[in-house]
Each structure stands twice: as structure tokens, then as C-alpha cells.
Design a protein around this motif. Structure first.
Motif, short mmCIF file in Angstrom:
data_model
loop_
_atom_site.label_atom_id
_atom_site.label_comp_id
_atom_site.label_asym_id
_atom_site.label_seq_id
_atom_site.Cartn_x
_atom_site.Cartn_y
_atom_site.Cartn_z
N ARG A 75 0.86 0.81 1.45
CA ARG A 75 0.25 0.23 2.37
C ARG A 75 1.08 -1.17 2.50
O ARG A 75 0.79 -2.09 1.55
CB ARG A 75 -1.29 0.04 2.16
N TRP A 130 -7.16 -2.68 7.09
CA TRP A 130 -6.08 -2.81 6.72
C TRP A 130 -5.37 -3.93 7.94
O TRP A 130 -5.52 -3.63 9.03
CB TRP A 130 -5.31 -1.69 6.66
N ALA A 157 -6.70 1.43 -1.57
CA ALA A 157 -6.82 2.69 -0.58
C ALA A 157 -7.60 3.70 -1.41
O ALA A 157 -8.51 4.53 -0.36
CB ALA A 157 -5.29 3.16 -0.43
#
Ligand SMILES: NC(=O)c1ccc[n+]([C@@H]2O[C@H](COP(=O)([O-])OP(=O)(O)OC[C@H]3O[C@@H](n4cnc5c(N)ncnc54)[C@H](O)[C@@H]3O)[C@@H](O)[C@H]2O)c1
Ligand SMILES: O=C[C@H](O)CS(=O)(=O)O
Length: 487
Positions: free
Chosen positions: A13, A22, A195
Motif C-alpha cells: 500500500r 487509506w 491491511a
């Protein structure tokens, strides 16, 4: 075993994780691969405002999270652990890419990191209080162990997963929430962990990862009065400075700081066992662990055999990029680390040391340094006084046991030490005399999730892992109840 989340691309990410979302930022910081300088990716360079919003989220979430049952918190931590293991290869490859350690070691770190979540997933249900026999018949005393509250954490680059779960595990198990700043050198492992935490059911705001320049973020994490506890793993110098800042709001502080581990080999040691132990204690993560042996004290009678056999084994270590094929030693984290190693070698040689193997930086791209053994190092050499944090084994000769103990303890560090002897009386005398939080006796491997990890003197405050690891994340509350006698 947990369900697999989409492979590396989903785990990788290029965003920070705040309040279950995010997030990006105008500015970014670039992460490079120490094996060749190539770009791994970029992550947001969050400033004080975004960091403050992460603290807002953690404050909001903590009110609910502490009310979730210990059983349910534990189940989420254990699922998080399972998901780490179910995505071990993707996590390991990402970790090696940004930190540089050999892939086999990265796989080991994934398992080690997952073990902390598993362990504290179990410990969540054992945070028991106590009742105390009252001082008088009209009183009842009970002691609760409540979550300390919102926790801020700052972690280093050398174990980009395990140093995080060693904090997130007990914090979330106790009912605390966390705002974590990983090292700017290795943020992707932390974001992949977030995540998987999201996948495991960690609620929004309970585990937040802020990326960016250390200073501005650190100011918020040490200064915001809503943060009840600050936990830091990193260098002693930075840890002292950050802990001092925390005192303005009297935060609970736990510190895992630098080491300077002595490695003592007595004449009666099994020399091959001592060499095996030296390879583990010195060259794991290319010498970049806080518990690495930093100086070797070898008694006269075994000195030649130990030096010869250690040098032969070190000469056989395979140095290379962790994703290019099997290797024993990866690159150091950066050019500054290379320079420190070169300086320690030069100083040892200037003082009469002789390089038996290695002794120089690697050629070509990347920040490699050859695994090195130097014999006849002088007792006052730089590598006996400063943490090398690289693959340099300096051998210092000694004659008497009391001399070795004095040399070993002559430091303000107090994290780990190692002793190799087959004499029972000596093993007891020396392990008791060494001023360290952890001592390896006839072994170079001392760390696990079940054992208390931490140092004394200037190597830290508190312990991580083991049943003791929860203590830094709970507060004791006395409830004293007046009881009237029956009428
Ligand atoms: N005792 C332990 O468990 C343990 C474990 C791993 C590493 N360490 C120690 O950590 C050191 C190596 O790690 P490192 O190079 O990442 O240490 P470091 O102190 O340079 O950095 C550690 C963390 O602190 C942050 N930081 C640095 N300066 C800061 C500032 N002014 N404000 C806020 N944050 C700041 C960094 O960004 C990083 O996230 C070694 O000394 C090693 O012994 C100790
Ligand atoms: O470098 C710091 C780590 O805590 C070392 S270990 O993997 O926990 O031994």
C-alpha cells in the motif's frame, strides 16, 4: 490458517492508514532497496495535522475497543496472526525488498511477528485483577487492571514487522488503541500489517499507521496529552530525547534501546558450539540486531582455535541481495551504516588488530559490507564502546574470569550478553554477574514471544513479549469499598 488476501499488490500500500481509511498526502517520501538503490515505492509524508487526526481516531475508537470482550479481542488478534502466516511469502518478499535481510530471515521474521499476535491473543483473556484482604472488617479491596488508553508507538527499520506486533499485540489485547509511526526506511511492512489487520476485523481507528518525516510526527506522538502511553524501539539517543518530551504530559513510557553485547568464550567451552553461537549472535540480519554480539572476549587457552574456526565459517557466508537467490548476509540499511563498519574496522586495525576475513564494503550497487573477523583487538577499541550494528566480529583476548566480567560490564548498555562455558559453577557465577536484561548461556539465540525481552541501564525500560509484556499497557485501579455491618 487464515484466508489469503490478494497477493503482494493488495498488501503493498502506497498510502497511510488512519481511522480505517487509506489516505494520501501532497508530499511523499521515497523508499529504496538497500541491495541496489532501486525505488521500492513512495508513501505519504503526513504532517502534524494528519497525525493529529490519527490521534482523534484512536481516541474515538478506544472508548468502544476497551468495551469489546477480551475473548473477542483475542480472536481478532489470533485471526490477524493467521492472516500473516497465510500471506507469509508476500510479507517476507516485501520486507526483504525494503529492509534487505535474506529471504529466509524475512520469512523467519514474519513467523516471529505473527507469534506475538498469537501470544497476546491468548493473553488477552488473562489480564486478571485481584482482591486483597482488607485492613479492617468494614472495607473490601479490589484491584482492576484497566487498559492504559491511547498508545503511540515509534519503531525501527531492522525488524519492520516484529517490532510492531511486539507492541500492537499487547496494546490491543489490553483494550488500548494505537497510532504507530514505522521507520521511514521500512514503512511498507507496517502498511501491509495494517491491511491484514483490517482483514482480520480490527475496527477503524484501533490500529493507525502514519508515515512521513520523523520529527513532526514525533512531536505529536510525544506531545498530545490524549496519548496515555508512548512506546519506542530504536537508538538510545533518540529514545532518551523522545522519552523526555513525553514527561510534559507524564505519559507512561517503555523503551527498547541500543545494545553493546559482550560474547564471552571460556577455555572450557565447546569451541564448535561457541562458533555456532557466534554466527547466530553476530551475523543475524547482517549484524543489525539490538542483541547482536558487539565484542568477543575469548580466553587465552581457546583463543587460537576459536579465531581460526570462526574465520573459516565466516568466510563461507554467502553475501547477496535477498531476492536474487539464497544468501546468508544482505546489505546494510544505508551508506552511513557502511561507514560506521569501516570506521570500526580501521580503528581496530590501528590498535593492533588483524583482519582474518572481510574488512571492507562490498563492490557495486547496494550498501553491502563483507562479514568480518578481526583478531587481537585492543580492549579499548571503538567496537567495544559503540554499537557497531554491522557484521564485524572483533576478538579480544582475556586471562581471568573476573577480568572478563569487568570488561563485559564496562558499558552503559545493558540489553544482552552471551557466555560459553561447560563449567556449571562458572556458568552460574558469570550469568549472575553480567549486568544485562538477557543472557544467553551456550546459545546465541535468546529471543521468543514467550520470554521477557528488554534491557537495563541505558538499554531500555520495561519488557516486551511473555506474560510480562502486557504490564506496560494496563493501569492498576484500587477500588476500596466501605461495607456496613449487618444491623
Ligand atoms: N532494544 C530493542 O528491542 C531494539 C530493537 C531494534 C532496534 N533497536 C535499536 O535501534 C537502533 C537501530 O534502529 P534505527 O536506526 O531505526 O534507530 P533510530 O533511533 O534512528 O530510529 C528509530 C525510530 O525513531 C524514529 N526517529 C528518529 N529520530 C526521530 C525524532 N527526532 N523524532 C521522532 N522519531 C524519530 C525513526 O524514524 C524510527 O522510526 C539500534 O540502536 C538498535 O540497537 C533496539
Ligand atoms: O533488533 C532487535 C530485535 O528485538 C532482535 S530479536 O529478533 O528480537 O532478537
Amino acid at each position: 490458517m487464515g484466508t489469503r488476501v490478494p497477493d503482494a499488490p493488495a498488501l503493498r500500500r502506497e498510502a497511510a492508514f488512519v481511522d480505517g481509511a487509506w489516505i494520501a498526502a501532497e508530499r511523499t517520501i521515497t523508499v529504496t532497496d538497500p541491495a541496489d538503490g532501486s525505488v521500492v515505492g513512495t508513501v505519504p509524508d503526513l504532517g502534524p495535522e494528519e497525525t493529529g487526526r490519527a490521534v482523534d481516531a484512536a481516541v474515538r475508537a478506544q472508548a468502544q475497543w476497551k468495551g469489546v470482550s477480551a475473548k473477542a479481542r483475542g480472536a481478532i488478534l489470533r485471526k490477524w496472526s493467521d492472516l500473516m502466516l497465510g500471506n507469509a511469502e508476500a510479507l517476507a518478499r516485501l520486507l526483504t525488498r525494503e529492509q534487505g535481510k535474506p529471504l529466509a530471515e524475512a520469512r523467519g521474521e514474519v513467523a516471529y511477528a505473527a507469534a506475538f499476535l498469537e501470544w497476546f491473543g491468548e493473553e488477552a483473556r488473562r489480564i486478571n485483577g485481584e482482591t486483597i484482604p482488607p485492613p479492617s472488617p468494614d472495607r473490601r479491596l479490589a484491584v482492576r487492571r484497566d487498559p492504559v488508553g491511547v498508545v503511540a508507538a515509534i519503531t525501527p527499520w531492522n525488524f519492520p514487522l516484529a517490532m510492531l506486533t511486539r507492541k500492537a499485540g499487547p496494546a490491543l489485547a489490553a483494550g488500548c488503541t494505537m497510532v504507530l509511526k514505522p521507520s521511514e526506511l521500512t514503512p511498507f511492512s507496517a502498511l501491509a500489517l495494517a491491511a491484514l489487520g483490517e482483514e482480520a476485523g480490527v475496527p477503524p481507528g484501533v490500529f493507525n499507521v502514519v508515515t512521513g518525516q520523523a520529527g513532526p510526527i514525533g512531536d505529536i506522538l510525544t506531545g498530545d496529552p490524549r496519548i496515555a502511553k508512548f512506546t519506542f524501539t530504536g537508538s538510545t539517543k533518540v529514545g532518551k530525547m523522545l522519552a523526555a518530551r513525553c514527561m510534559a504530559s507524564v505519559k507512561r513510557v517503555s523503551l527498547e534501546l541500543g545494545g553493546n553485547a559482550p560474547f564471552l568464550v571460556f577455555d572450557d567451552a565447546d569451541v564448535d558450539a561457541a562458533v555456532d553461537g557466534a554466527l547466530l549472535a553476530k551475523f543475524r540480519n547482517s549484524g543489525q540486531t539490538c542483541v547482536c554480539a558487539n565484542r568477543f572476549y575469548v580466553q587465552d587457552g581457546i583463543y587460537e582455535a576459536f579465531a581460526e574456526r570462526l574465520a573459516a565459517r565466516v568466510a563461507g557466508l554467502v553475501v547477496g541481495a535477498g531476492l536474487a537467490g539464497p544468501s546468508d548476509q544482505g546489505p546494510l540499511i544505508d551508506a552511513r551504516a557502511q561507514r560506521t563498519c569501516a570506521a570500526h574496522v580501521a580503528d581496530a586495525v590501528a590498535g593492533g588488530g588483524r583482519v582474518l576475513v572481510g574488512g571492507r564494503p562490498g563492490d557495486g550497487p547496494g550498501t553491502f559490507f563483507a562479514p568480518t573477523v578481526i583478531r587481537d583487538v585492543a580492549q579499548g577499541a571503538l567496537l567495544t564502546r559503540e554499537e557497531t550494528f554491522g557484521p564485524i566480529a572483533g576478538l579480544i583476548r582475556f586471562t581471568r574470569e573476573d577480568e572478563a566480567i569487568a570488561l563485559a560490564n564496562a558499558t552503559r548498555a545493558g540489553l544482552a550478553g552471551y557466555v560459553f562455558t561447560r563449567d556449571l559453577d562458572r556458568s552460574i557465577r558469570v550469568t549472575e554477574a553480567l549486568e544485562y536484561g538477557m543472557v544467553g548461556l551456550n546459545t546465541g539465540a535468546i529471543s521468543s514471544e514467550v520470554a521477557p525481552f528488554g534491557g537495563i541501564k541505558e538499554s531500555g525500560l520495561g519488557r516486551e513479549g511473555s506474560r510480562h509484556g502486557i504490564d506496560d499497557y494496563v493501569e492498576l485501579k484500587l477500588v476500596c469499598t466501605a461495607v456496613a455491618p449487618a444491623r
